[in-house]
Write a protein that holds these residues in place. Sequence first.
Motif, PDB file in Angstrom:
ATOM      1  N   PRO C 420      -8.344  -3.113   8.928  1.00 54.19           N
ATOM      2  CA  PRO C 420      -7.515  -1.937   9.232  1.00 54.19           C
ATOM      3  C   PRO C 420      -6.110  -2.319   9.693  1.00 54.19           C
ATOM      4  O   PRO C 420      -5.136  -1.695   9.300  1.00 54.19           O
ATOM      5  CB  PRO C 420      -8.282  -1.249  10.367  1.00 54.19           C
ATOM      6  CG  PRO C 420      -9.670  -1.758  10.269  1.00 54.19           C
ATOM      7  CD  PRO C 420      -9.563  -3.143   9.750  1.00 54.19           C
ATOM      8  N   MET C 423      -4.114  -3.730   6.690  1.00 49.36           N
ATOM      9  CA  MET C 423      -3.691  -2.669   5.771  1.00 49.36           C
ATOM     10  C   MET C 423      -2.470  -1.956   6.317  1.00 49.36           C
ATOM     11  O   MET C 423      -1.523  -1.657   5.598  1.00 49.36           O
ATOM     12  CB  MET C 423      -4.832  -1.649   5.579  1.00 49.36           C
ATOM     13  CG  MET C 423      -5.735  -1.918   4.406  1.00 49.36           C
ATOM     14  SD  MET C 423      -4.862  -2.155   2.844  1.00 49.36           S
ATOM     15  CE  MET C 423      -4.344  -0.475   2.520  1.00 49.36           C
ATOM     16  N   TRP C 424      -2.522  -1.698   7.632  1.00 45.80           N
ATOM     17  CA  TRP C 424      -1.385  -1.029   8.260  1.00 45.80           C
ATOM     18  C   TRP C 424      -0.116  -1.859   8.090  1.00 45.80           C
ATOM     19  O   TRP C 424       0.918  -1.355   7.691  1.00 45.80           O
ATOM     20  CB  TRP C 424      -1.668  -0.790   9.758  1.00 45.80           C
ATOM     21  CG  TRP C 424      -0.441  -0.403  10.520  1.00 45.80           C
ATOM     22  CD1 TRP C 424       0.120   0.843  10.586  1.00 45.80           C
ATOM     23  CD2 TRP C 424       0.404  -1.263  11.287  1.00 45.80           C
ATOM     24  NE1 TRP C 424       1.259   0.812  11.346  1.00 45.80           N
ATOM     25  CE2 TRP C 424       1.460  -0.471  11.786  1.00 45.80           C
ATOM     26  CE3 TRP C 424       0.381  -2.627  11.600  1.00 45.80           C
ATOM     27  CZ2 TRP C 424       2.472  -0.991  12.580  1.00 45.80           C
ATOM     28  CZ3 TRP C 424       1.395  -3.149  12.399  1.00 45.80           C
ATOM     29  CH2 TRP C 424       2.414  -2.334  12.880  1.00 45.80           C
ATOM     30  N   ALA C 448      -8.769  -0.960  -1.935  1.00 41.29           N
ATOM     31  CA  ALA C 448      -7.921   0.048  -1.289  1.00 41.29           C
ATOM     32  C   ALA C 448      -7.885   1.315  -2.133  1.00 41.29           C
ATOM     33  O   ALA C 448      -8.055   1.266  -3.349  1.00 41.29           O
ATOM     34  CB  ALA C 448      -6.518  -0.501  -1.111  1.00 41.29           C
ATOM     35  N   GLN C 452      -5.221   5.756   1.204  1.00 43.29           N
ATOM     36  CA  GLN C 452      -4.782   4.867   2.280  1.00 43.29           C
ATOM     37  C   GLN C 452      -3.271   4.655   2.213  1.00 43.29           C
ATOM     38  O   GLN C 452      -2.577   4.703   3.216  1.00 43.29           O
ATOM     39  CB  GLN C 452      -5.490   3.518   2.154  1.00 43.29           C
ATOM     40  CG  GLN C 452      -6.828   3.474   2.865  1.00 43.29           C
ATOM     41  CD  GLN C 452      -7.520   2.149   2.638  1.00 43.29           C
ATOM     42  OE1 GLN C 452      -7.857   1.802   1.512  1.00 43.29           O
ATOM     43  NE2 GLN C 452      -7.718   1.417   3.701  1.00 43.29           N
ATOM     44  N   TYR C 453      -2.780   4.384   0.985  1.00 40.72           N
ATOM     45  CA  TYR C 453      -1.349   4.140   0.844  1.00 40.72           C
ATOM     46  C   TYR C 453      -0.559   5.427   1.002  1.00 40.72           C
ATOM     47  O   TYR C 453       0.560   5.425   1.510  1.00 40.72           O
ATOM     48  CB  TYR C 453      -1.054   3.466  -0.493  1.00 40.72           C
ATOM     49  CG  TYR C 453      -1.324   1.985  -0.440  1.00 40.72           C
ATOM     50  CD1 TYR C 453      -0.395   1.128   0.149  1.00 40.72           C
ATOM     51  CD2 TYR C 453      -2.500   1.451  -0.936  1.00 40.72           C
ATOM     52  CE1 TYR C 453      -0.634  -0.234   0.216  1.00 40.72           C
ATOM     53  CE2 TYR C 453      -2.743   0.088  -0.863  1.00 40.72           C
ATOM     54  CZ  TYR C 453      -1.818  -0.750  -0.278  1.00 40.72           C
ATOM     55  OH  TYR C 453      -2.051  -2.086  -0.191  1.00 40.72           O
TER      56      TYR C 453
END
Lengths: 281, 317, 544
Positions: C420, C423-424, C448, C452-453
């Motif tokens: 997490p 990804m951030w 992904a 999320q993006y």
Amino acid sequence: MNRNQGSLLTSIYTIIALGITMIFFFPLWWSFSNSLRIPKETFTVTGVGIPFINFTPTLGNWTHQLSFPEAHIALYNSSFIAVVSTALAIIVGLPAAYALARFRFRFPPNKDITIWFISQRVLPPAAAVVPFFVLWNMLGIYDTKFGMIIVQTTFIMPFVVVIVRQTFLDLPIELEEAAMVDGATHIGAFLKVAVPLSVPAIAAASLIMFTFAWNDYFFVSVLMMKNFTLPIYIAGGVDSRGVQFWFIAVRTMIAVILPLILCLLAQRYIVRGLTLGAVKG
Amino acid sequence: MIRWDKRIKLLFLLPAVIWVLALTIAPLFFSLYLSFTDVKREVVITGVEEIPILDKDGNPKTRSDGSIRTKKVKQKELQIKYDWVGFKKYKRVVNDQEYQDAAKFTFIYVIISVFVEIVLGLFLAFLFNRRIYGRGFMRSLMILPIFATPFAIGFMFFTILFEVSGPLAWMGIPFLSNHNWAPFSVMLVDIWQWTPFCFLVFLAALQGIPDDLIEAATLDTKSAYKIWTSVILPLLQPIIVLVILLRVAESAKLYDYIASLTKGGPGTATQSVSFLVFNKAFKMNDFGYASAGSFLMLIVVMIFVMLFFTRLRKTYE
Amino acid sequence: MINKVITTFVTLLSALAIALPAVAGKHVNWKDDGTVDLIHEDGTVINITREQLGAAYGPDEKPFEGETITVLSLDSGPKGGISGPLYSARPIWEELSGAKVELALVPFADLYSKMMLDMKNGTGLYDATITGAFFYGDLVDGNYIIPVEDIGYGTPDYGQWSYDSIPPNLRKLHEWNGVGYGVMNDFDGQVFYYRTDAINNPEMAAQYKAETGDELKVPETLQELLQISAFFNGKNWDKGDDETDYGTVLHLKVGEQGHYHFQSLSASFAITPGPLDKYHGVYWFDPDDMTPLINSPGHKAALNFLKELHKTGPAAQIGWSLGEAWDVFLRGKAVFTFSWGDVGSLCQDESRSNIKGVCGSIAIPSSTVYYDHEKKVMVETDNPVTYGNTTGGTWHGVVSQFSENPEAAYAYLAFMATEPWHMWSAANGWTGVDPGAYFNYLEPNGTATMDQYDAYGWAPTDIQMYSDAYYDNYTAPISLEYLRIVCTPEYWDIMDKNLSAAMSGQKTTDEALDDTAASWEEITDRCGRDRVLNMYQEAIGYNQ
């Protein structure tokens, strides 16, 4: 020369002088202006970068930079090192200045000792920095404020010696002799008569020494790691992803603002200080 | 002069002398020694002491598998070996193309920027010595550059010399991207910072010239040029010499501006001796090269200072 | 009097500085559903499961209470590349662990020297360093860093991450001889960015056809790229202003990262495709005797090409570092650039970019000519293979042998390597952390999702191309070998200077690369030919 012609000439000279002054002032202004812009506008603002006219200013860069402890650490370290080195240089250098003004040395003669002090300013730091680095590591004072203070004190000491020496020379010796007739010791005469009378010169020397210690990048970048000062902090605005001019501008302003104010305060003494006492301003 | 007792006068002078001796001359000798040696440094770990980490109640902290977490304190020894290699380093430095280029650049840089500073400073002093409005205020603005942090100034000028849309872009000069122009850009920074200094000193000196001297000269000739060359410049000469000396010594140290402005580039067009030496020492850990390189530079600067020695002695009579 | 003024001033300044930060809030919220909310200073929330976070942490468990670690990193401040996430993670992890984190500030140019000084003297000032993969030669050679297995990797205690989630080309940058040392963070490789609106503009296409006789399309080879770039350069094709626009914009400043452009670009000119042996797949040196290959006809052709390419952009780029070059592309003034992943994510940042939604990316096209090291001839091909690259630092943390709290240092790094958190940081441009792990790619290449993006503000078309481009790059059949030997910074320093001299016209192509080769021979001798040769073979996996 009649009056009108004179005032016309004065105006022309004033305009030329003003133009040149503005050119010299511009880089500082531009940097300040940069610190108020959003990143996208760093290279796009036209004109002379006046807020509200050429672009919409923001304080974002400032609040952002100042909200992290690194800015305070740098500010604190820089102030601490500059203040302590200046004080130390005065404590050690002042008696020497007095000695050079009041006593006669034969081998070597006074003027050669003075010149020898000055020659420290000529020494290229590159020649001294490697041994400092090795020695500081050996002595365990690498990356300490203490170690840095020692170095800075060494390189700013010539200022106090040479500048105040000149002032002591200008003081009438009779005052000290009178004090000694009244029973003061040599040291007492120095401390109670000569020093108080030279306060302006000492202050001037202090300001100059403070600024030099404050501005130094070369030694700090070698001898400091965790303890960083403002110039290093400025350098920190460059990362693997390029120069962040908006933050650099803020950091630059934080770094130069104090020297600039000091410079204005000490105007009268700058000439004497920077020519190492050779020219009286 | 008072007859002081000898010990007192040494007591006054010696602390400063010893301080400076110990911290400049001694390191210089050490540096000289380094320039004749190869230095090998190695850290040898001689022992590891494992100390359990305790929590607030004094019990050892554990990992999830139950083992005790420890703090590892390592005893280590720094072994430094110095191998005498004679003039090898000097030979390498002298024959190194990079060093030669850096020396050439530094030399040209010093000559041109000091020359421009002196001339411009004289001109400004002349201007400000006239009757003009707001002199004090303008003088204050003029001298601001002197005390600005040199390293920061490099970045400042990067934005100013920005070629695509910077404030000087209209000139169409490749300030930083062309190897012929970049050296001048660095000089420009030096000139910006130090012309005010020259100006200030010359102005002080000009104001120190008694008016009647100039008036007397004005009786002889009406030509301002003549007055300057025959009266004013000769009077200023000792001060000009002193300023040259100070400026040459300072500007030969060139490091801060290029560290933030050009990084010595493009190519090696603006690489100064100090910059090269610094990189060799602290990026490549090549202390021998750095010591040899900086010693050669020190020798050149010292020779230059010697040329001015008699003049200096008069100044500090 | 003056002293009073100074004191007052300093006090005032510091007071101002201290008064500004917001009141520190709570950074960790232990939720009942077994997940944990990590709350940033700016309010961003990252949700993470307790397993991912690590078993050592808990509402009442602060595993590193009272310990202090110092992390050395590239610094560009709290919102800058690489150091940014360290700043963001600091208050959160401090609250989680009870430890205190100190960040040491070092500009890019000083990182290597500062790190090595600390290591060589064994001072142990820094517990961990965010290091570039090109430092591994020196770090491993001196035995200065600790394998992650010794300090918590593989246990459930700290942040959960795995080498298995990294494609092999990238994974090997974190390892030496199969032993893992680095904690994954940033992944670097250069891809090629283009303006989709410009390439798809029918007006431009017609004009291009008229001028060159070819169709305007996304370039498939470098030669096509050059032609298109030259076509766009000097025309005002970007809407809405009267500035002329550029073809390709590059960052070529010496002492920065200009030579990486050359590395990525020259791979397809200078490497002979084929399984690794004396002639194939090698780029830097002859793996038998360390003869430099840098002045081979392939490298020279590449440098000549780069010179041509740079003429289709602003002349000033010779003196530009990353930020200035990206700025031109982001403001929409150039049609092409090739650079790191930051550009793709910065495109989405509307405080710096005007081109969100039209920021296309592909793996860097290859050249139609390459040099055959075996036959010693330049070879032409119509369908060149894709050359991947891992150019750059792949900035990630390693833990120092001299650290007193290596486990705490590791835990801090591992915290930022959890899915997490990663990804951030990979999805946000300003962090300088670029994607590379499988979980960073969109399905089906990775795990992904578009959502999320989307949550991080990406335009869907941009992220799709971006994710594919990076996947293609990192999984390419042939990849530019990464130089990881002792003295690498020295080799690169002299190459960098010579390249810059060639680009600015101070030297010719031949002079620049021949001089580089000569200096390299000298460096190899000085650093010890056998030692360097051994490391080189080890680093690229070459057996005679």
